[in-house]
Write a protein that holds these residues in place. Structure first.
Motif, PDB file in Angstrom:
ATOM      1  N   GLY A   1      -3.045-117.118  -5.181  1.00 51.48           N
ATOM      2  CA  GLY A   1      -2.584-116.604  -3.899  1.00 51.48           C
ATOM      3  C   GLY A   1      -1.172-116.971  -3.526  1.00 51.48           C
ATOM      4  N   THR A   2      -0.327-117.337  -4.489  1.00 48.41           N
ATOM      5  CA  THR A   2       1.049-117.709  -4.169  1.00 48.41           C
ATOM      6  C   THR A   2       2.008-116.574  -4.495  1.00 48.41           C
ATOM      7  OG1 THR A   2       0.666-120.072  -4.551  1.00 48.41           O
ATOM      8  CG2 THR A   2       2.933-119.307  -4.689  1.00 48.41           C
ATOM      9  N   LEU A   3       2.838-116.214  -3.513  1.00 54.49           N
ATOM     10  CA  LEU A   3       3.899-115.227  -3.697  1.00 54.49           C
ATOM     11  C   LEU A   3       5.221-115.890  -3.335  1.00 54.49           C
ATOM     12  CD1 LEU A   3       2.426-111.937  -2.174  1.00 54.49           C
ATOM     13  CD2 LEU A   3       3.038-112.303  -4.550  1.00 54.49           C
ATOM     14  N   LEU A   4       6.050-116.132  -4.326  1.00 57.47           N
ATOM     15  CA  LEU A   4       7.343-116.763  -4.096  1.00 57.47           C
ATOM     16  C   LEU A   4       8.403-115.701  -3.820  1.00 57.47           C
ATOM     17  CD1 LEU A   4       7.313-119.427  -6.964  1.00 57.47           C
ATOM     18  CD2 LEU A   4       6.664-119.733  -4.573  1.00 57.47           C
ATOM     19  N   PRO A   5       9.520-116.073  -3.195  1.00 58.46           N
ATOM     20  CA  PRO A   5      10.594-115.103  -3.000  1.00 58.46           C
ATOM     21  C   PRO A   5      11.267-114.761  -4.330  1.00 58.46           C
ATOM     22  CG  PRO A   5      11.262-117.273  -2.223  1.00 58.46           C
ATOM     23  CD  PRO A   5       9.813-117.369  -2.563  1.00 58.46           C
ATOM     24  N   ARG A   6      11.820-113.547  -4.406  1.00 57.18           N
ATOM     25  CA  ARG A   6      12.498-113.122  -5.625  1.00 57.18           C
ATOM     26  C   ARG A   6      13.652-114.057  -5.979  1.00 57.18           C
ATOM     27  NH1 ARG A   6      11.539-107.755  -7.220  1.00 57.18           N
ATOM     28  NH2 ARG A   6      10.198-106.594  -5.775  1.00 57.18           N
ATOM     29  N   SER A   7      14.325-114.565  -4.953  1.00 57.14           N
ATOM     30  CA  SER A   7      15.466-115.428  -5.190  1.00 57.14           C
ATOM     31  C   SER A   7      15.056-116.730  -5.877  1.00 57.14           C
ATOM     32  CB  SER A   7      16.177-115.748  -3.869  1.00 57.14           C
ATOM     33  OG  SER A   7      15.252-116.219  -2.905  1.00 57.14           O
ATOM     34  N   MET A   8      13.785-117.078  -5.817  1.00 54.68           N
ATOM     35  CA  MET A   8      13.307-118.304  -6.450  1.00 54.68           C
ATOM     36  C   MET A   8      12.746-118.008  -7.838  1.00 54.68           C
ATOM     37  SD  MET A   8      10.668-121.085  -4.884  1.00 54.68           S
ATOM     38  CE  MET A   8      10.323-122.632  -5.711  1.00 54.68           C
TER      39      MET A   8
END
Length: 635
Positions: A311-318
């Protein structure tokens, strides 16, 4: 007219005391628009409702109405949206066959107007291609609601009606009916086929990838498009429109199977020979969660690209590869929509949430060009979905929801720390401390001490520095995460700062990140020594993005009174910076931790350097002038 109230409940003030006057006959409104799209809104009934009040402007009235669209033009009306300019504090209780475009669910307050859209008939075809089949070129929307203050013989009419993206004539109102004609706005921007029609913080695609007469397979793709947003342990909800249910899933699961709903309801009656022990969920509003990483290679429920991340969605920048979640589901349909493999209606009223994340408001599904996917069996071949819908979700800023992190300021030129604001992350209603008193300055040694254990040293420090203390001490910040920004040095060619992140919660944060906005000094950023820092984030200005180095990307929770901690020094140069920099430029104007904006102090540490310099000048210059000019030279 609405019939009178039953005789068993007589009352002089009963709502039925104001029956609706006879409405005029409906106008042949569509004939007024022989080559365009005709719209009409008709109020059908109006009756007084409870409670009965003395002020007429506050009296609720129940109304029923009908909106109708008829396409008499030579182009299909695709993904139509109808604006109704309600103006009498209306509350829509129901509207058959449509939903509110911004995702608000019924009953909904629409006193400032609302936009309705259809999920069952989003396109209105032309009379040319359908031989004027009214079921394909028009739609009728029965509406029920409550308005305030308009009583018979008047009608609660809207200010206007129009079709979004079209140019509509000034509406004509006669009695209880309003109508207008709309033509396509030729100057409206044309969206390229296949491009997303909307942008948001979270975008969701619902793609039909395989279809049969009574069931189909869909693929759901959740993308995090916010450069500083994230989701942890995401939960996804929606409403089925026509009694559909989930038979099986890959890459995700529902939190509740609810077999009784399958067996005891219409589903069990119609699919009487189905083995419901294998069904994933028959709930009308299922809650869907991601699988953990150990299921990623499971041949039954895994092996879906971008699945199974807990369930983890990180930002694209990361990390662009971890900004997306994908799962598939097999959906069974109910009559009358299970007779045609192309008769597919997407779920409505979507909502997505996480554990330590902002709140989101999702719009309704919008039909888009079918998505394309790479063919796993051939590098030169692509496959396309049969149908695709896009759902756009945006972060909502609610003043009722406090931040979950805060920032304190300190510097090398002042030994007092400006703490996080009082009740920065909220306070309990029964608190014995003051929720309004300013937070007290604290010494550096208590920065890593839990707030409940700071009192003695804080009061001793205030006494030493001759600082005023209120009779009722201020409450703490009550934040699970606090961040200290310390200006470490300042010299001719550059300066440095130390950033310390404290985790006062038991929750641990994997793959944490932070962002710091600096106005005036941002261009001089050089390096973060113990964090991975970058200043090149598309779409963001004056912002440094920070995350843990490999092996240091885990922020532990509090243990035995000691907070989890991550710390790094950041260096800056002053090349090309303004000569008019002030102290405020060396402190952040915004700080974000894991997508949540943190509360900042209203003040920054002050310096006595300027006053000390002036005292030195007076001590040196005055005697010198006296020696040169004598006593009269100073007059």
């Amino acid at each position: 007219p609405t019939p009178d109230a039953p005789a068993s409940a007589p009352t002089p003030d009963a709502p039925a005391s104001a029956p609706t006057p006879a409405a005029p006959a409906p106008l042949a409104f569509a004939d007024k628009c022989p080559d365009s799209v005709a719209l009409q809104y008709v109020v059908e009934t109006l009756s007084k409702s409870y409670p009965i009040v003395n002020k007429s402007k506050d009296q609720p009235w129940t109304f029923t109405a009908q909106a109708q669209l008829v396409n008499h033009g030579n182009e299909d009306v695709k993904n139509w949206q109808l604006y109704i300019g309600y103006q009498h504090n209306e509350i829509l209780v129901s509207a058959t066959g449509v939903v509110i475009a911004d995702g608000t669910q019924f009953p909904a307050s629409v006193g400032n107007g609302t936009i309705l859209e259809s999920t069952s008939q989003p396109d209105l075809k032309t009379a040319i291609e359908t031989a004027a089949d009214m079921s394909q070129i028009s739609i009728t929307i029965p509406i029920t609601g409550t308005e305030f203050g308009v009583s018979p013989p008047k009608y609660p009419m809207p200010t206007k009606i129009n079709l979004v993206g079209y140019i509509c004539k000034t509406p004509t109102t006669v009695g209880n009916a309003m109508d207008t004609c709309c033509t396509k706005n030729s100057s409206a921007p044309v969206v390229e086929e296949g491009a997303p029609l909307e942008k948001g913080d979270i975008t969701i695609l619902y793609d039909v990838i395989q279809t049969f007469t009574d069931n189909y397979w869909a693929q759901v793709t959740i993308s995090n498009d916010n450069p500083l947003g994230r989701l942890d342990f995401w939960n996804l909800n929606w409403d089925w429109h026509y009694g559909e249910f989930i038979y099986s899933m890959k890459g995700a699961e529902t939190t509740d199977q609810d077999r009784s709903t399958c067996l005891d309801g219409e589903i069990g009656t119609y699919y009487k020979d189905m083995d419901f022990s294998q069904v994933m969920s028959c709930q009308s509003r299922p809650t869907i969660i991601d699988l953990d990483q150990y299921k990623a290679n499971d041949s039954t429920v895994g092996r879906i690209p971008y699945c199974c991340r807990n369930g983890t969605l990180l930002p694209r920048s990361m990390d662009a590869s971890e900004s997306k979640s994908v799962f598939q589901l097999q959906v069974y349909k109910m009559p009358p929509h299970n007779q045609d493999r192309t008769d597919i209606v997407p779920p409505i009223n979507w909502n997505i949430s996480g554990t330590f994340d902002a709140s989101f408001l999702c719009g309704q599904p919008l039909a888009v060009a079918p998505s394309e996917f790479p063919d796993p069996s051939s590098s030169q071949r692509t496959e396309s979905a049969f149908m695709s819908w896009q759902i756009t979700c945006n972060i909502t800023q609610s003043p009722a929801i406090p931040p979950r992190c805060c920032v304190s300021f300190s510097s090398f030129y002042n030994d007092s720390i400006v703490p996080c604001p009082t009740c920065a992350c909220g306070c309990q209603s029964q608190s014995s401390c003051s929720k309004t008193a300013e937070a007290l300055f604290i010494p550096a040694e208590v920065l890593s001490v839990p707030f409940v254990n700071r009192t003695a040293k804080t009061l001793a420090y205030a006494s030493l520095k001759h600082l005023s203390v209120p009779k009722i001490l201020p409450c703490g910040d009550n934040c699970g995460i606090s961040i200290n920004w310390h200006v470490l040095s300042d010299y001719t060619k550059g300066w440095s700062a130390r950033m310390t992140i404290f985790n006062w919660d038991t929750m641990q944060f994997a793959d944490w990140f932070a962002a710091v906005e600096l106005k005036g000094t941002f261009p001089g950023f050089e390096q973060a020594y113990s964090f991975n820092g970058t200043s090149n984030i598309p779409g963001l200005k004056n912002t440094i993005f920070l995350k843990g180095l490999p092996g240091l990307n885990y922020l532990n929770g509090i243990f035995e009174g000691n907070p989890g901690l991550q710390q790094s020094t950041l260096s800056f140069n002053k090349k090309g910076l303004s000569a008019n920099l002030v102290a405020r430029n060396f402190f952040p104007s915004k700080v974000i931790f894991n997508g949540d904006e943190c509360a900042l102090p209203d003040i920054i540490p002050t310096s006595d350097a300027w006053s000390a310099t002036m005292q030195t000048l007076v001590a040196v210059v005055i005697p010198l002038l006296f020696m040169i000019f004598g006593p009269l030279g100073l007059l």
